[in-house]
Design a protein around this motif. Structure first.
Motif, PDB file in Angstrom:
ATOM      1  N   GLU A 558      76.783  11.180  25.604  1.00 31.19           N
ATOM      2  CA  GLU A 558      75.882  11.832  26.551  1.00 31.19           C
ATOM      3  C   GLU A 558      76.102  11.252  27.946  1.00 31.19           C
ATOM      4  OE1 GLU A 558      71.940  11.338  25.050  1.00 31.19           O
ATOM      5  OE2 GLU A 558      72.181  12.833  23.460  1.00 31.19           O
ATOM      6  N   GLU A 559      76.059  12.127  28.948  1.00 30.11           N
ATOM      7  CA  GLU A 559      76.369  11.715  30.324  1.00 30.11           C
ATOM      8  C   GLU A 559      75.407  10.666  30.852  1.00 30.11           C
ATOM      9  OE1 GLU A 559      76.800  14.918  33.041  1.00 30.11           O
ATOM     10  OE2 GLU A 559      78.415  15.888  31.922  1.00 30.11           O
ATOM     11  N   ASP A 560      74.151  10.758  30.420  1.00 28.23           N
ATOM     12  CA  ASP A 560      73.161   9.828  30.978  1.00 28.23           C
ATOM     13  C   ASP A 560      73.060   8.515  30.203  1.00 28.23           C
ATOM     14  OD1 ASP A 560      72.062  10.960  28.732  1.00 28.23           O
ATOM     15  OD2 ASP A 560      70.039  11.160  29.572  1.00 28.23           O
ATOM     16  N   SER A 562      73.645   4.893  29.431  1.00 27.91           N
ATOM     17  CA  SER A 562      74.031   3.747  30.274  1.00 27.91           C
ATOM     18  C   SER A 562      75.068   2.880  29.557  1.00 27.91           C
ATOM     19  CB  SER A 562      72.794   2.887  30.583  1.00 27.91           C
ATOM     20  OG  SER A 562      72.313   2.300  29.376  1.00 27.91           O
ATOM     21  N   THR A 563      75.743   2.062  30.320  1.00 25.38           N
ATOM     22  CA  THR A 563      76.743   1.150  29.740  1.00 25.38           C
ATOM     23  C   THR A 563      76.104   0.182  28.732  1.00 25.38           C
ATOM     24  OG1 THR A 563      78.128   1.308  31.718  1.00 25.38           O
ATOM     25  CG2 THR A 563      78.495  -0.603  30.283  1.00 25.38           C
ATOM     26  N   PRO A 564      74.942  -0.461  29.044  1.00 24.46           N
ATOM     27  CA  PRO A 564      74.319  -1.337  28.041  1.00 24.46           C
ATOM     28  C   PRO A 564      73.990  -0.600  26.742  1.00 24.46           C
ATOM     29  CG  PRO A 564      73.346  -1.723  30.193  1.00 24.46           C
ATOM     30  CD  PRO A 564      74.207  -0.507  30.321  1.00 24.46           C
ATOM     31  N   LEU A 565      73.550   0.692  26.860  1.00 27.90           N
ATOM     32  CA  LEU A 565      73.233   1.459  25.661  1.00 27.90           C
ATOM     33  C   LEU A 565      74.506   1.743  24.863  1.00 27.90           C
ATOM     34  CD1 LEU A 565      70.841   2.883  24.203  1.00 27.90           C
ATOM     35  CD2 LEU A 565      71.516   4.987  25.374  1.00 27.90           C
ATOM     36  N   LYS A 566      75.600   2.047  25.550  1.00 28.19           N
ATOM     37  CA  LYS A 566      76.873   2.288  24.869  1.00 28.19           C
ATOM     38  C   LYS A 566      77.353   1.017  24.150  1.00 28.19           C
ATOM     39  CE  LYS A 566      78.673   6.108  27.654  1.00 28.19           C
ATOM     40  NZ  LYS A 566      79.744   6.620  28.522  1.00 28.19           N
ATOM     41  N   ALA A 567      77.154  -0.123  24.803  1.00 30.42           N
ATOM     42  CA  ALA A 567      77.546  -1.401  24.173  1.00 30.42           C
ATOM     43  C   ALA A 567      76.758  -1.613  22.886  1.00 30.42           C
ATOM     44  CB  ALA A 567      77.300  -2.551  25.140  1.00 30.42           C
TER      45      ALA A 567
END
Length: 808
Positions: A558-560, A562-567
């Motif tokens: 999803e575009e929104d 965040s990098t911490p969430l992806k980690a």
């Protein structure tokens, strides 16, 4: 003219009497002032007699006259004062003696002191004791003391007198009483004086030892050094045990103090007050090594008032671990100094006697100093379940303070006290405020399934503001206990948005810990709740169900996001360990912030197609050491055999020395699986000498007998001296007797390099075959000075005291 009746009335009037007295004083003053100048005449005797006859009333005027410009007046004023014998004249007369340059005046003052006798000697001796007074002035004062009076002096005063006179031989005869004053003389700037004092102390000998040893504790470093030099010249056999101990400990001879045994203990305790930190540390070490021998004296000292060393003594008792010290340490829990109380609590824990528990709880846990309270709480946790009964009694006692109860609850949880489940459950259900919240958490720490129903029951009022914290702690506790009975109740919280997000997040985490895979659908649905999304992602990862990968990756793309969430999603995918997440994680490696979690996850998933991407990051000069280490661990985790070849390839081709070091440090962790590929590589052309040396260093760390045969072959064939040297060192670590003959050949080969012969000697000593001892000893006479020196140091290092280095 006054009538007789008028005279009578004058006599009866006291006011008139007062006036008469004043008139009399004025007349006397006028007479004295008139006589003082006559002291300077050629015939002063009559004036001297009149002034002496008047007595003490003249002292003030005569003392002033001691400063007159006319030396005759000064001289005769001194004569008068000597005959009048007024104490207040002594100090001014001494000052005249030290400062007046006129010989006749000096002689007159000496006679005055002689007339005064014992009255003058005490203050004169006191003046001689002053360190600031110059030796010349001291001698003048001493010369003024009448020899006839010396018999009544104490030995100490006599020593002061003789030292001022410079009579060192007489000081030697006086003996011990002279020692403190001779020691003072050591620190004077006058070298000749110091040498005489040193010689005299050595002549006194045994009588000087104790005072000299006591001086070692002075803060004056220069004096300490001088005294130590004197003691070094004395016969140590003359020293009393306590003096011998202090002397040894000041020189750092801990072993010698320990050899003295019980007789050294009191001196070692005294040495703990020494201003030198190294002496204090040496004394502490010696007392610890004396062990139980030192305990009675330490206990006795702890009852005293020397707070400066009490804390250190408490530490020593704990390190010795003798249970005889428990009562004294318990008493120290009431000491005024926080440091003493802290050290006593720690030592009671080290000794581990059950008697200490109630006192730690009832005293140290209630200490006014927060540091003591916190430390005691930690100690009680370490003591374990033995303290549980005492802590339970605190919770049952209505008089216990809230703070004490709260600490008790925390400790009971951390020591996992099953016996406390009932009382903690009762507090959780019926208690108030923070205590019931802590009780819920403690039940989770204990992990008893006996508490599950009670924990579930408090979830019902967790929607209320007053009950949410207890419900939150109960939720965490259910996650720790990890029983499936809690699952429906936790799902209920997860689905109901009337609960606070913190509580819903805790429910998600608890479901992850319980690992009931049937809850995956409920967790997937909860991903839509943005307030608890992070906790739900973590729970899906811990659940380990591959069904969670797809919904996680959906959020990932999803575009929104965040990098911490992806980690966090990458971490969860790694925990699940399914191949289906590999491509997404590899794609994420292009983003620097996602590299570390991505590599960790790929290491957990273990799919070989990720190896090239991991190697690329490993080669990247911008990757820090932590990231490179993580890459190496991931490669090993994915495929040990493949990673060995891959890492060898990197070792051969890469010029990054830091990366090479990381690889060399990592290889031994893989175990004996590396032996075959390493040996195969070593048998190839040895153009890359450094590579071969590094490979041997790694095999050295394995210490495996399996490499000996191949390394022997390589050692015999290699033409590179440095490679041979690394193999020799490896043999010493492996300690295989199969290497001994080859090592002996190298040792005996005069054509071998000094470095390799030294390595061979060291390795043979490590292997420890007795049959080679005669040959090893011969190296002490070897023609090679380097080998000869090395063998000497090697033998000394392994404890052969008879070997001594020959002087050139």
């Amino acid at each position: 003219m006054l009538q007789a009746s008028n005279l009578e009335s004058l006599e009866e009037n006291w006011e008139v009497k007062f006036v008469a007295d004043e008139i009399q004083k004025l007349l006397l003053e006028r007479k004295i002032k008139g006589l003082i100048p006559k002291l300077g005449s050629n015939s002063p005797d009559k004036a001297i007699d009149q002034l002496v006859e008047i007595g003490a009333d003249t002292s003030t005027y005569l003392i002033s006259a001691l400063r007159n410009k006319d030396y005759k007046i000064r001289k005769n004023a001194a004569t008068c004062l000597g005959k009048i014998k007024d104490k207040k004249a002594i100090e001014p007369l001494m000052r005249v003696l030290m400062e007046d340059s006129n010989g006749e005046v000096e002689e007159s003052v000496r006679k005055a002191f002689s007339n005064m006798g014992m009255m003058a000697i005490k203050p004169m001796i006191k003046l001689l004791e002053e360190d600031e007074l110059e030796p010349e002035k001291k001698k003048k004062i001493a010369d003024a003391i009448d020899d006839k009076e010396l018999g009544v002096l104490t030995k100490s005063n006599l020593a002061i007198y003789q030292l001022a006179k410079g009579n060192f031989a007489e000081c030697a005869k006086i003996g011990s009483p002279a020692v403190p004053y001779l020691i003072k003389a050591l620190n004077k700037g006058d070298l000749a004086l110091r040498e005489k004092a040193e010689t005299t102390l050595l002549r006194i000998g045994i009588g000087a030892i104790s005072e000299l040893v006591n001086t070692l504790s002075t803060i004056d470093e220069n004096l300490r050094k001088i005294v130590m030099d004197i003691l070094d010249k004395m016969d140590i056999s003359l020293f009393h045990a306590s003096d011998k101990t202090y002397y040894f400990i000041s020189k750092g001879y801990i072993d010698k103090c320990v050899e003295l045994g019980n007789s050294s203990v009191s001196a070692l305790i005294r040495a703990m007050e020494d201003p030198r930190g190294e002496v204090v540390n040496n004394a502490i070490e010696a007392l610890k090594r004396l062990g139980s021998i030192a305990v009675p004296d330490i206990i006795k000292e702890l009852k005293g008032r020397k707070r400066k060393i009490k804390g250190k003594l408490a530490v020593i008792l704990g390190d010795i671990g003798d249970k005889r010290g428990v009562d004294s340490l318990i008493a120290c829990l009431s000491d005024l100094e926080p440091e003493v109380r802290i050290n006593a609590a720690q030592s009671l824990y080290k000794i581990g006697d059950e008697r200490a528990a109630p006192f730690l709880i009832n005293k140290a846990l209630l200490d006014k100093d927060k540091r003591v309270r916190v430390l005691t709480g930690d100690i009680l946790k370490k003591m374990g379940k033995v303290v549980a009964p005492s802590l339970i009694r605190i919770l049952e006692d209505p008089k216990s303070t809230e703070e004490l109860k709260e600490t008790s609850v925390k400790v009971l949880g951390e020591i996992k006290a099953e016996k406390a489940v009932d009382i903690l459950t009762k507090i959780m259900l019926a208690g108030k405020g923070k205590l019931r919240e802590l009780a819920a958490r403690a039940l989770g720490d204990i992990g008893s399934k006996k508490a599950i129903e009670a924990l579930i029951s408090v979830l019902s009022d967790a929607k209320e503001l007053s009950g949410w914290q207890r419900g939150y702690n109960a939720t965490i506790a259910l996650g720790k206990i990890a029983d499936v009975k809690a699952v429906p109740h936790l799902i209920k919280i997860l689905k109901d948005e009337n609960y606070l997000p913190q509580l819903q997040g805790a429910a998600a985490e608890a479901l992850g810990k319980i690992r009931d895979k049937s809850v995956i659908n409920e967790l997937i649905k909860s991903l839509e709740n943005k307030k608890i999304q992070r906790e739900v992602i973590g729970a899906i990862g811990k659940l380990g169900n591959p069904e969670g990968i797809e919904p996680l990756l959906k959020i990932f793309y999803e575009e929104d996001s965040s990098t911490p969430l992806k980690a966090l999603i990458i971490e969860a995918c790694g925990d699940i360990g399914d191949y289906s997440a590999t491509d997404a994680i590899i794609g994420a490696l292009s983003k620097e912030q996602l590299r570390l979690p991505g590599i960790i996850a790929l290491g957990k998933i273990r799919e070989e197609k990720s190896i090239p991407q991991i190697e690329e990051i490993l080669f990247d000069k911008n990757s820090d050491e932590n990231l490179k280490n993580t890459c190496i661990e991931a490669l090993i985790s994915i495929n040990k055999k493949a990673s060995i070849l891959s890492m060898l390839k990197i070792l051969k081709s890469n010029t990054d020395e830091n990366l090479k070091k990381l690889l060399i440090d990592s290889f031994p962790k893989m175990g004996e699986i590396i032996i075959k590929p390493f040996i195969d590589e070593l048998k190839k052309d040895e153009k890359d000498v450094e590579l071969h040396k590094n490979l041997i260093k790694v095999l050295n760390k394995l210490k495996s007998e399996k490499v000996v045969k191949d390394l022997l072959d390589i050692m015999l064939k290699t033409k590179e001296d440095s490679i041979k040297g690394e193999i020799i060192i490896a043999f010493g670590n492996i300690k295989s007797t199969a290497c001994s003959n080859a090592l002996m050949e190298i040792l005996n080969d005069k054509n071998s390099s000094s470095a390799n012969r030294k390595a061979a000697l060291s390795s043979l000593i490590n292997i420890g075959e007795k049959k080679y001892a005669p040959v090893l000893i011969k190296t002490l006479e070897d023609e090679d000075p380097e080998l000869k020196s090395f063998s000497l140091k090697a033998f000394q290092h392994i404890g052969i005291p008879l070997v001594k280095e020959e002087e050139d």
